[in-house]
Design a protein around this motif. Sequence first.
Motif, mmCIF file in Angstrom:
data_model
loop_
_atom_site.group_PDB
_atom_site.id
_atom_site.type_symbol
_atom_site.label_atom_id
_atom_site.label_comp_id
_atom_site.label_asym_id
_atom_site.label_seq_id
_atom_site.Cartn_x
_atom_site.Cartn_y
_atom_site.Cartn_z
ATOM 1 N N TRP A 50 0.844 -1.188 0.000
ATOM 2 C CA TRP A 50 0.000 0.000 0.000
ATOM 3 C C TRP A 50 0.889 1.251 0.000
ATOM 4 C CZ3 TRP A 50 -0.419 -4.221 3.058
ATOM 5 C CH2 TRP A 50 -1.632 -4.948 3.033
ATOM 6 N N HIS A 52 0.638 4.323 1.261
ATOM 7 C CA HIS A 52 -0.359 4.841 2.196
ATOM 8 C C HIS A 52 -0.228 6.337 2.476
ATOM 9 C CE1 HIS A 52 3.138 3.822 4.568
ATOM 10 N NE2 HIS A 52 2.625 4.285 5.672
ATOM 11 N N LEU A 188 -6.113 1.016 5.209
ATOM 12 C CA LEU A 188 -5.472 0.115 4.250
ATOM 13 C C LEU A 188 -6.232 -1.210 4.244
ATOM 14 C CD1 LEU A 188 -1.778 0.781 5.375
ATOM 15 C CD2 LEU A 188 -3.245 2.164 3.888
ATOM 16 N N ASN A 215 -5.002 0.508 -4.972
ATOM 17 C CA ASN A 215 -3.555 0.651 -5.077
ATOM 18 C C ASN A 215 -2.928 -0.364 -6.029
ATOM 19 O OD1 ASN A 215 -1.467 2.205 -2.871
ATOM 20 N ND2 ASN A 215 -0.558 0.676 -4.212
ATOM 21 N N THR A 227 -5.500 -4.286 -3.213
ATOM 22 C CA THR A 227 -5.298 -3.414 -2.061
ATOM 23 C C THR A 227 -5.992 -2.080 -2.295
ATOM 24 O OG1 THR A 227 -3.178 -2.700 -2.999
ATOM 25 C CG2 THR A 227 -3.104 -4.433 -1.335
ATOM 26 N N VAL A 229 -6.417 1.957 -0.651
ATOM 27 C CA VAL A 229 -5.980 3.004 0.264
ATOM 28 C C VAL A 229 -7.092 4.042 0.353
ATOM 29 C CG1 VAL A 229 -4.326 4.869 0.688
ATOM 30 C CG2 VAL A 229 -3.527 2.672 -0.206
#
Length: 333
Positions: A50, A52, A188, A215, A227, A229
């Motif tokens: 991630w 982030h 996340l 992501n 994933t 974010v």
Amino acid sequence: MKPSIAIIGAGLAGLTLARELSLHADITLFEKARGLGGRMSTRRNDTHQWDHGAQFFTARSSAFTALLTPFISDGTVVEWQPNITTLSPHKSPYKRPWFEPHYVAVPGMNRLLKAMAGNLNIQLSTRVEKVEQQHQHWRLLDEYDQLLGEYDWVISSAPLPQTQVLLPVEILGDNLERYGMLPCYALLLTVDDADLPTWDAAQVNDAPIRWVAFNHRLPGRNPQAGTVVVHSTPEWATAHLEDDQEVVKQQLLESFCSLSGVNAKAITQVQLHRWRYALSADVSEPDAEFVLNTQARLAACGDWCLGGRVEAAFTSAYQLAKVLQTKFLQTKL
């Protein structure tokens, strides 16, 4: 003899300073984290990653474009052309066009910083706890009160609150008061791509959330490792900064599911990161690109000087470096 400079922080601003000043000074960078990144960090586990902090960046100045050009040529930086939508609790989603190139580093945002680091002298996992003056030099001490070195100049590229604590307030305090920083939460998530909408990222209005990105659909990521974010608004993060973090996590998760239509049962992993110093507050003086006291040989720079964008970190450091090159390092030291 070249002057010695200690740069606190090895994010984009710190690395830019070091690269620009390396021919004129002996430079040591101190970074408290185990790796490079700052708000361009990439978090990973065995199978997922991630970005982030910063999700992308633009290049609006010729200087930043020049920095990026070789990294674009070698594939470290690539243009991101996502399907962007706008979400709101009370309105139907609609497509959001971008009118300028947006870039990401590959395979993670911190890869650009690793490429920039080159042969620079960077001390990782090293926390500068104290900066004190002794005769004509500045002494840096760690959290164990051990001497990290003595330097002619000290420049902080750390976030504003940390810079305010480290650098003597009686020298730079008034100049630093014009700036401010705001927090942000990053949620996340791990979600199978088949359970996600067809859009790649979303700007969000009228909700605790301001940004969502899938992501794994960024260039150079693993498209099979789904994933997400989610970034909160700074206003919501400020109001809930010290709340129970499990409650914060659940509130943001519920907001994401409601806005995106993703079933909560499809989410297999949930993490929360609290960025206490994520965004720059409005700067009261638009020409304040950095803070500098030439007599004391202290300075500070960072994205917090110019509005918080990735390019702002570069510009703040780049402009400070030019002043030091032309006015001081070559003529007075």
